[in-house]
Design a protein around this motif. Structure first.
Motif, short mmCIF file in Angstrom:
data_model
loop_
_atom_site.label_atom_id
_atom_site.label_comp_id
_atom_site.label_asym_id
_atom_site.label_seq_id
_atom_site.Cartn_x
_atom_site.Cartn_y
_atom_site.Cartn_z
N GLU A 49 15.93 8.81 17.29
CA GLU A 49 14.79 9.65 18.04
C GLU A 49 14.05 9.17 18.95
N THR A 51 10.89 9.85 20.94
CA THR A 51 9.62 10.72 20.72
C THR A 51 9.08 10.93 22.44
N ASP A 128 8.71 23.14 14.65
CA ASP A 128 8.50 23.06 12.88
C ASP A 128 9.69 22.16 12.50
N ASP A 131 10.56 18.56 13.53
CA ASP A 131 9.45 18.02 12.98
C ASP A 131 10.04 17.42 11.52
N ALA A 132 10.42 18.66 10.98
CA ALA A 132 10.89 18.64 9.53
C ALA A 132 12.10 17.61 9.53
N THR A 134 12.83 15.36 11.71
CA THR A 134 12.84 13.62 12.33
C THR A 134 11.84 13.23 11.16
N SER A 135 11.16 13.75 10.44
CA SER A 135 10.16 13.12 9.37
C SER A 135 10.74 12.96 8.21
N ALA A 137 12.05 15.27 5.95
CA ALA A 137 11.54 16.42 4.93
C ALA A 137 12.98 17.07 4.58
#
Length: 164
Positions: A49, A51, A128, A131-132, A134-135, A137
């Motif tokens: 990733e 950022t 959203d 973000d899911a 890369t985090s 989730a």
């Protein structure tokens, strides 16, 4: 040109066209076996990733199975990828520039996962979902597109729509 020479020329042209038709017919005999190809969604992994640029590299896997009796290769998979139902982009798996003997061979009953690199760019529409992903989730991936299946004599394009 006299009549005899014309007749020989027409017979030669007719024989050549018949030969070409026979080759085309023979090549098409593989098509029903190639159309049996099965494609499933494999694993999707976050590789890196960035950022600063808002980009993530994913490794998208497609599990290909040969339930038929004819050995084949996959030269291309064009696909649109979805995460949790949100479209996140289009990409392609391609070995078109690799000679057929250098590609993964799918023998009868073989099942191989083919990896495809995918670059995900963060946008306001997919923020959203980005973000899911890369985090770490939980994300459900799906894809739709076109797979190109080849044998030594034939080529078949088959549309697909798959989900995890």
């Amino acid at each position: 040109m006299n009549l005899q020479r014309r007749a020989v020329l027409y017979v030669a042209i007719g024989a050549m066209l018949a030969m070409l038709g026979g080759i085309t017919w023979y090549a098409s005999l593989d098509n029903p076996q190639l159309e049996l190809v099965e494609i499933k969604m494999g694993t999707v992994n976050l590789v890196t990733e960035n950022t600063i640029e808002g980009k993530a590299k994913l490794d998208v896997g497609f599990v290909i199975k040969n339930p038929g009796e004819k050995t084949f290769t996959i030269s291309r998979i064009d696909y649109e990828l979805f995460a949790n139902g949100t479209p996140i982009g289009k990409s392609q798996y391609s070995t078109e520039d690799v000679a057929m003997p250098g590609r993964a061979a799918f023998y009868p009953d073989a099942e191989i996962e083919l990896p495809s690199p995918f670059t995900l760019t963060k946008t306001s529409e997919n923020s959203d979902t980005y973000d899911a992903i890369t985090s770490g989730a939980p994300v459900v991936y799906s894809a739709k597109g076109l797979v190109v299946v080849e044998s030594a004599w034939s080529l078949v394009e088959k549309e697909f729509e798959i989900s995890q």
